[in-house]
Write a protein that holds these residues in place. Structure first.
Motif, PDB file in Angstrom:
ATOM      1  N   THR A   1       0.816  -1.222   0.000  1.00 28.41           N
ATOM      2  CA  THR A   1       0.000   0.000   0.000  1.00 28.41           C
ATOM      3  C   THR A   1       0.848   1.270   0.000  1.00 28.41           C
ATOM      4  O   THR A   1       0.296   2.367   0.092  1.00 28.41           O
ATOM      5  CB  THR A   1      -0.916   0.018   1.233  1.00 28.41           C
ATOM      6  OG1 THR A   1      -0.090  -0.039   2.413  1.00 28.41           O
ATOM      7  CG2 THR A   1      -1.855  -1.177   1.231  1.00 28.41           C
ATOM      8  N   ASP A   2       2.161   1.119  -0.099  1.00 32.93           N
ATOM      9  CA  ASP A   2       3.041   2.282   0.035  1.00 32.93           C
ATOM     10  C   ASP A   2       4.106   2.340  -1.063  1.00 32.93           C
ATOM     11  O   ASP A   2       5.253   2.701  -0.803  1.00 32.93           O
ATOM     12  CB  ASP A   2       3.702   2.269   1.414  1.00 32.93           C
ATOM     13  CG  ASP A   2       4.478   0.974   1.687  1.00 32.93           C
ATOM     14  OD1 ASP A   2       4.460   0.070   0.834  1.00 32.93           O
ATOM     15  OD2 ASP A   2       5.102   0.875   2.768  1.00 32.93           O
TER      16      ASP A   2
ATOM     17  N   TRP B   1       6.212   5.460  -1.367  1.00 27.09           N
ATOM     18  CA  TRP B   1       7.177   5.639  -0.275  1.00 27.09           C
ATOM     19  C   TRP B   1       8.376   4.722  -0.456  1.00 27.09           C
ATOM     20  O   TRP B   1       9.519   5.111  -0.171  1.00 27.09           O
ATOM     21  CB  TRP B   1       6.486   5.353   1.062  1.00 27.09           C
ATOM     22  CG  TRP B   1       7.399   5.503   2.245  1.00 27.09           C
ATOM     23  CD1 TRP B   1       7.766   6.669   2.867  1.00 27.09           C
ATOM     24  CD2 TRP B   1       8.078   4.448   2.940  1.00 27.09           C
ATOM     25  NE1 TRP B   1       8.628   6.401   3.907  1.00 27.09           N
ATOM     26  CE2 TRP B   1       8.837   5.049   3.975  1.00 27.09           C
ATOM     27  CE3 TRP B   1       8.112   3.072   2.795  1.00 27.09           C
ATOM     28  CZ2 TRP B   1       9.625   4.294   4.859  1.00 27.09           C
ATOM     29  CZ3 TRP B   1       8.896   2.314   3.670  1.00 27.09           C
ATOM     30  CH2 TRP B   1       9.638   2.932   4.683  1.00 27.09           C
ATOM     31  N   ARG B   2       8.152   3.525  -0.968  1.00 24.01           N
ATOM     32  CA  ARG B   2       9.220   2.540  -1.118  1.00 24.01           C
ATOM     33  C   ARG B   2      10.128   2.811  -2.317  1.00 24.01           C
ATOM     34  O   ARG B   2      11.326   2.543  -2.266  1.00 24.01           O
ATOM     35  CB  ARG B   2       8.625   1.144  -1.282  1.00 24.01           C
ATOM     36  CG  ARG B   2       7.975   0.554  -0.054  1.00 24.01           C
ATOM     37  CD  ARG B   2       7.299  -0.761  -0.420  1.00 24.01           C
ATOM     38  NE  ARG B   2       6.635  -1.386   0.705  1.00 24.01           N
ATOM     39  CZ  ARG B   2       7.118  -2.422   1.387  1.00 24.01           C
ATOM     40  NH1 ARG B   2       8.285  -2.930   1.053  1.00 24.01           N
ATOM     41  NH2 ARG B   2       6.446  -2.950   2.379  1.00 24.01           N
TER      42      ARG B   2
ATOM     43  N   ASP C   1      -5.009   4.971  -3.317  1.00 21.48           N
ATOM     44  CA  ASP C   1      -4.174   3.782  -3.462  1.00 21.48           C
ATOM     45  C   ASP C   1      -3.672   3.653  -4.896  1.00 21.48           C
ATOM     46  O   ASP C   1      -4.226   4.246  -5.819  1.00 21.48           O
ATOM     47  CB  ASP C   1      -4.914   2.505  -3.025  1.00 21.48           C
ATOM     48  CG  ASP C   1      -6.346   2.443  -3.501  1.00 21.48           C
ATOM     49  OD1 ASP C   1      -6.647   3.038  -4.553  1.00 21.48           O
ATOM     50  OD2 ASP C   1      -7.170   1.807  -2.831  1.00 21.48           O
TER      51      ASP C   1
ATOM     52  N   TRP D   1      -1.514   0.579  -7.415  1.00 16.93           N
ATOM     53  CA  TRP D   1      -1.053  -0.812  -7.428  1.00 16.93           C
ATOM     54  C   TRP D   1      -0.634  -1.253  -8.829  1.00 16.93           C
ATOM     55  O   TRP D   1      -1.060  -0.692  -9.830  1.00 16.93           O
ATOM     56  CB  TRP D   1      -2.132  -1.736  -6.860  1.00 16.93           C
ATOM     57  CG  TRP D   1      -3.393  -1.798  -7.666  1.00 16.93           C
ATOM     58  CD1 TRP D   1      -3.734  -2.726  -8.610  1.00 16.93           C
ATOM     59  CD2 TRP D   1      -4.505  -0.880  -7.595  1.00 16.93           C
ATOM     60  NE1 TRP D   1      -4.974  -2.458  -9.133  1.00 16.93           N
ATOM     61  CE2 TRP D   1      -5.469  -1.331  -8.524  1.00 16.93           C
ATOM     62  CE3 TRP D   1      -4.774   0.262  -6.837  1.00 16.93           C
ATOM     63  CZ2 TRP D   1      -6.685  -0.669  -8.718  1.00 16.93           C
ATOM     64  CZ3 TRP D   1      -5.970   0.930  -7.040  1.00 16.93           C
ATOM     65  CH2 TRP D   1      -6.911   0.462  -7.963  1.00 16.93           C
TER      66      TRP D   1
END
Length: 206
Positions: free
Chosen positions: A62-63, A66-67, A102, A104
């Motif tokens: 979900t991040d 950020w990653r 979100d 994905w």
């Protein structure tokens, strides 16, 4: 004299990601998607347990922004496109704004598909296309009035686009498509031998 006009338009936004002068490295984005899919054991397990063809990070990561910096850059670009679409839709957002809810990865192998669905509780949904091999499936959009048509006859072959019950949109790599989240859509079966890779997302109003 009789007058006929169209009401209650369904808008579809289609543009290259680089429309606002902020290019995304397509090769880096594709490589990142593939590496993440290979390393994401939780996502692989979820796909296997749910009979999901190929891979999606929807239920596991979900991040991504950020990653991975490439996804943070992507979100900045998507923010600009969503703002442009919201302006076209003439949304009155008041003191609020549309923000990413979100995001994905989707990787569809040969024979994979995404069944017809909507995105409840979101405002704008969309997809940007990372790998679209020759012969792969387009995006299929359904007339939102279909459930109310009851005894209506089918449309003539070659009917005007705004009157057709389904529209197929074949985006190119580097394109972004946006639509209101209530619009039902699906990805028909991938008939290409190579994988179809995309990144999908939702925006909410807050």
């Amino acid at each position: 004299m009789a007058q006929i006009k169209s009401l209650f338009a369904t808008r579809l936004y289609h543009a290259p990601l680089a429309e606002f002068g902020q290019p995304i490295d397509a090769e880096e984005l594709e490589n990142s998607c593939l590496v993440i899919a290979e390393d994401d054991e939780a996502g692989q397990d979820w796909c296997e347990a749910n009979g999901y063809p190929g891979y999606t990070s929807y239920a596991s990561l979900t991040d991504l922004p950020w990653r991975f910096p490439i996804f943070a850059d992507l979100v900045k670009v998507l923010d600009a496109h969503v703002a442009a679409f919201a302006e076209d839709l003439e949304f009155d957002l008041g003191e609020g704004k549309l923000v990413l809810e979100d995001l994905w990865i989707n990787i569809l192998p040969e024979g994979g598909m995404h069944a017809s669905h909507i995105h409840p509780h979101s405002v704008i949904s969309g997809t940007t296309y990372v790998a679209m091999p020759e012969g792969t499936s387009a995006l299929k959009l359904e007339d939102p009035r279909s459930a109310m048509m009851m005894a209506a006859p089918t449309r003539r072959k070659g009917a005007r686009e705004e009157l057709q019950p389904f529209i197929y949109v074949k985006p190119a790599v580097g394109d972004v498509l946006l639509w209101e989240s209530w619009l039902r859509h699906e990805v028909p079966m991938n008939m290409a031998e190579d994988e179809r890779i995309s990144v999908s997302f939702n925006y909410k109003w807050e």
